[in-house]
Design a protein around this motif. Structure first.
Motif, PDB file in Angstrom:
ATOM      1  N   SER A 189    -107.872  15.813  90.648  1.00 42.60           N
ATOM      2  CA  SER A 189    -108.609  16.978  89.999  1.00 42.60           C
ATOM      3  C   SER A 189    -107.761  18.214  90.082  1.00 42.60           C
ATOM      4  N   TYR A 190    -106.855  18.424  90.895  1.00 42.64           N
ATOM      5  CA  TYR A 190    -106.017  19.542  91.106  1.00 42.64           C
ATOM      6  C   TYR A 190    -104.688  19.487  90.292  1.00 42.64           C
ATOM      7  N   ILE A 191    -104.018  18.459  90.249  1.00 41.35           N
ATOM      8  CA  ILE A 191    -102.803  18.252  89.714  1.00 41.35           C
ATOM      9  C   ILE A 191    -102.691  17.141  88.769  1.00 41.35           C
ATOM     10  N   CYS A 219    -103.069   9.846  99.118  1.00 38.07           N
ATOM     11  CA  CYS A 219    -102.284   9.811  97.924  1.00 38.07           C
ATOM     12  C   CYS A 219    -100.946   9.024  98.252  1.00 38.07           C
ATOM     13  N   THR A 220    -100.381   8.009  97.874  1.00 37.77           N
ATOM     14  CA  THR A 220     -99.073   7.418  98.069  1.00 37.77           C
ATOM     15  C   THR A 220     -98.054   8.469  97.547  1.00 37.77           C
ATOM     16  N   ASP A 221     -98.242   8.984  96.506  1.00 39.03           N
ATOM     17  CA  ASP A 221     -96.847   9.642  95.936  1.00 39.03           C
ATOM     18  C   ASP A 221     -96.840  11.176  96.052  1.00 39.03           C
ATOM     19  N   CYS A 222     -97.964  11.760  96.746  1.00 41.66           N
ATOM     20  CA  CYS A 222     -97.977  13.136  96.994  1.00 41.66           C
ATOM     21  C   CYS A 222     -98.561  13.427  98.337  1.00 41.66           C
ATOM     22  N   LYS A 223     -98.246  14.597  98.917  1.00 38.74           N
ATOM     23  CA  LYS A 223     -98.623  15.236  99.908  1.00 38.74           C
ATOM     24  C   LYS A 223     -98.906  16.781  99.982  1.00 38.74           C
ATOM     25  N   ASP A 224     -99.145  17.040  98.650  1.00 39.87           N
ATOM     26  CA  ASP A 224     -99.345  18.461  98.497  1.00 39.87           C
ATOM     27  C   ASP A 224    -100.740  18.919  99.057  1.00 39.87           C
ATOM     28  N   PHE A 284    -110.889  28.096 112.809  1.00 39.80           N
ATOM     29  CA  PHE A 284    -111.638  28.062 111.418  1.00 39.80           C
ATOM     30  C   PHE A 284    -111.116  27.096 110.328  1.00 39.80           C
ATOM     31  N   TYR A 285    -111.647  26.144 109.827  1.00 33.57           N
ATOM     32  CA  TYR A 285    -110.960  25.011 109.002  1.00 33.57           C
ATOM     33  C   TYR A 285    -111.604  25.497 107.607  1.00 33.57           C
ATOM     34  N   PRO A 286    -110.589  26.005 106.709  1.00 36.57           N
ATOM     35  CA  PRO A 286    -111.174  26.219 105.092  1.00 36.57           C
ATOM     36  C   PRO A 286    -111.057  25.209 104.263  1.00 36.57           C
ATOM     37  N   GLY A 287    -110.609  23.968 104.718  1.00 37.10           N
ATOM     38  CA  GLY A 287    -110.340  22.956 103.753  1.00 37.10           C
ATOM     39  C   GLY A 287    -108.987  22.812 103.281  1.00 37.10           C
ATOM     40  N   TYR A 288    -108.603  21.801 102.370  1.00 38.33           N
ATOM     41  CA  TYR A 288    -107.137  21.638 101.949  1.00 38.33           C
ATOM     42  C   TYR A 288    -106.579  22.757 101.335  1.00 38.33           C
ATOM     43  N   TRP A 289    -105.365  22.943 101.551  1.00 37.14           N
ATOM     44  CA  TRP A 289    -104.526  24.014 100.848  1.00 37.14           C
ATOM     45  C   TRP A 289    -103.664  23.446  99.920  1.00 37.14           C
ATOM     46  N   ILE A 290    -103.142  23.988  98.776  1.00 34.16           N
ATOM     47  CA  ILE A 290    -102.310  23.476  97.972  1.00 34.16           C
ATOM     48  C   ILE A 290    -101.256  24.806  97.678  1.00 34.16           C
ATOM     49  N   LYS A 291    -100.085  24.747  98.263  1.00 30.61           N
ATOM     50  CA  LYS A 291     -99.290  26.154  98.196  1.00 30.61           C
ATOM     51  C   LYS A 291     -99.054  26.330  96.774  1.00 30.61           C
ATOM     52  N   ASP A 292     -99.319  27.676  96.524  1.00 32.07           N
ATOM     53  CA  ASP A 292     -99.050  28.501  95.101  1.00 32.07           C
ATOM     54  C   ASP A 292    -100.214  27.982  94.014  1.00 32.07           C
ATOM     55  N   HIS A 293    -100.907  26.995  94.209  1.00 34.12           N
ATOM     56  CA  HIS A 293    -102.071  26.280  93.325  1.00 34.12           C
ATOM     57  C   HIS A 293    -103.008  27.428  92.681  1.00 34.12           C
ATOM     58  N   TYR A 294    -103.194  27.439  91.573  1.00 34.41           N
ATOM     59  CA  TYR A 294    -104.217  28.582  90.945  1.00 34.41           C
ATOM     60  C   TYR A 294    -105.448  28.315  91.517  1.00 34.41           C
ATOM     61  N   MET A 323    -106.335  26.474  94.782  1.00 33.53           N
ATOM     62  CA  MET A 323    -106.401  26.275  96.092  1.00 33.53           C
ATOM     63  C   MET A 323    -105.464  26.799  96.794  1.00 33.53           C
ATOM     64  N   GLY A 324    -104.756  27.812  96.223  1.00 28.23           N
ATOM     65  CA  GLY A 324    -103.676  28.496  96.830  1.00 28.23           C
ATOM     66  C   GLY A 324    -104.168  29.678  97.704  1.00 28.23           C
ATOM     67  N   TYR A 325    -105.527  30.009  97.399  1.00 26.95           N
ATOM     68  CA  TYR A 325    -106.017  31.589  97.930  1.00 26.95           C
ATOM     69  C   TYR A 325    -106.308  31.420  99.414  1.00 26.95           C
ATOM     70  N   LYS A 326    -106.136  30.341  99.946  1.00 27.59           N
ATOM     71  CA  LYS A 326    -106.551  30.198 101.373  1.00 27.59           C
ATOM     72  C   LYS A 326    -105.441  30.631 102.315  1.00 27.59           C
ATOM     73  N   GLU A 327    -104.319  30.706 101.756  1.00 25.86           N
ATOM     74  CA  GLU A 327    -102.969  31.368 102.534  1.00 25.86           C
ATOM     75  C   GLU A 327    -103.223  32.835 102.671  1.00 25.86           C
ATOM     76  N   ARG A 328    -104.211  33.507 102.169  1.00 24.60           N
ATOM     77  CA  ARG A 328    -104.210  34.795 102.296  1.00 24.60           C
ATOM     78  C   ARG A 328    -104.919  35.130 103.491  1.00 24.60           C
ATOM     79  N   PHE A 329    -105.487  34.227 104.450  1.00 20.09           N
ATOM     80  CA  PHE A 329    -106.208  34.361 105.531  1.00 20.09           C
ATOM     81  C   PHE A 329    -105.491  34.021 106.631  1.00 20.09           C
ATOM     82  N   LYS A 330    -104.568  35.086 107.080  1.00 16.14           N
ATOM     83  CA  LYS A 330    -103.800  34.619 108.149  1.00 16.14           C
ATOM     84  C   LYS A 330    -103.812  35.311 109.488  1.00 16.14           C
ATOM     85  N   PRO A 331    -103.470  34.639 110.540  1.00 22.76           N
ATOM     86  CA  PRO A 331    -102.504  33.457 110.943  1.00 22.76           C
ATOM     87  C   PRO A 331    -103.095  32.195 110.553  1.00 22.76           C
ATOM     88  N   PHE A 332    -102.584  31.173 110.208  1.00 22.27           N
ATOM     89  CA  PHE A 332    -103.002  29.937 110.137  1.00 22.27           C
ATOM     90  C   PHE A 332    -101.998  28.816 110.739  1.00 22.27           C
TER      91      PHE A 332
END
Length: 246
Positions: free
Chosen positions: A14-16, A56-61, A200-210, A212-221
């Motif tokens: 759904s994301y990539i 997912c066998t071929d992805c760890k994003d 606080f667990y915000p869910g899965y994060w995908i770096k630089d994703h349009y 799922m990437g927003y979660k990195e704005r809430f630091k430290p994590f």
């Protein structure tokens, strides 16, 4: 506590869209807080009575992250979000479903279908209850946001032992100027602080994703460095602090 285990079929992610995804599921009728925390620490998520982790066998994003509540400091931008929502009323309750919830859920997903191409075929009361109401036990809550008496946002969340886990959030895009998504995360972290919770667990994060990437704005994590599906991994031995955090 009875558990049923199964795997989803592989399908287009759904994301990539160039990758395939698959999930490992546990259906747990009455999940106890200590067992749930063990799953949460290992990267599992909850919808209703279903707990899941990507295999997912071929992805760890998709990376499981958790914010350090005690170290989190509200920035000037965060305070501005609170300020512009001074007339937004927050009601915290147990999860439930009514016509207002269903209308808002439909409106949100129809907007996301048209804007971002999300797959959406509608929802009924039973399906909503299956995903967001059932299985909340003594740890499930919802954060409902109202403006002028109208429901404009719903955030589902679990609070257990020393942690809070955000499950899902949907909102009315007509109120986009209120930054309701950011408000929801900040409100949950604020309550977690007041309750003395550690993570606080915000869910899965995908770096630089349009999306799922927003979660990195809430630091430290911290980031999970083992695969979420490893149920035999000992507690507390698989998170590392984000180097660029704070």
């Amino acid at each position: 506590m009875r558990i049923a285990e199964f795997y989803s079929e592989q399908k287009v992610c759904s994301y990539i869209k160039t990758k395939t995804s698959q999930f490992h599921y546990l259906y747990i009728e009455e999940c106890r807080p200590y067992f749930y925390r063990g799953l949460l620490e290992r990267g599992w998520r909850r919808f209703g009575r279903y707990f899941f982790a990507p295999v997912c066998t071929d992805c760890k994003d998709c990376i499981s992250i958790r914010q350090l509540v005690g170290d989190f400091v509200f920035s000037k931008n965060h305070k501005r979000v609170f300020l512009k929502n001074k007339h937004t009323h927050l009601v915290i309750s147990r999860p439930y479903v009514d016509d207002a919830h269903l209308f808002l859920y439909e409106k949100y997903h129809q907007h996301m279908r048209d804007k971002k191409g999300w797959e959406y075929a509608g929802i009924d009361r039973a399906s909503y209850a299956d995903m967001f109401v059932d299985g909340f036990m003594d740890f499930g809550y919802e954060f409902a946001y109202y403006v002028g008496g109208s429901l404009v946002g719903v955030g589902l969340v679990d609070a257990l032992l020393d942690s809070m886990s955000a499950i899902y959030f949907f909102y009315d895009h007509d109120y986009g100027d209120l930054s309701l998504g950011t408000l929801n995360i900040l409100s949950q972290i604020k309550i977690a602080k007041e309750k003395g919770l550690k993570y606080f667990y915000p869910g899965y994060w995908i770096k630089d994703h349009y999306c799922m990437g927003y979660k990195e704005r809430f630091k430290p994590f911290e980031t999970l460095i083992n695969a979420p599906d490893l149920l035999d991994t000992p507690f507390w031995q698989f998170y590392q602090k984000e180097k660029n955090g704070f």
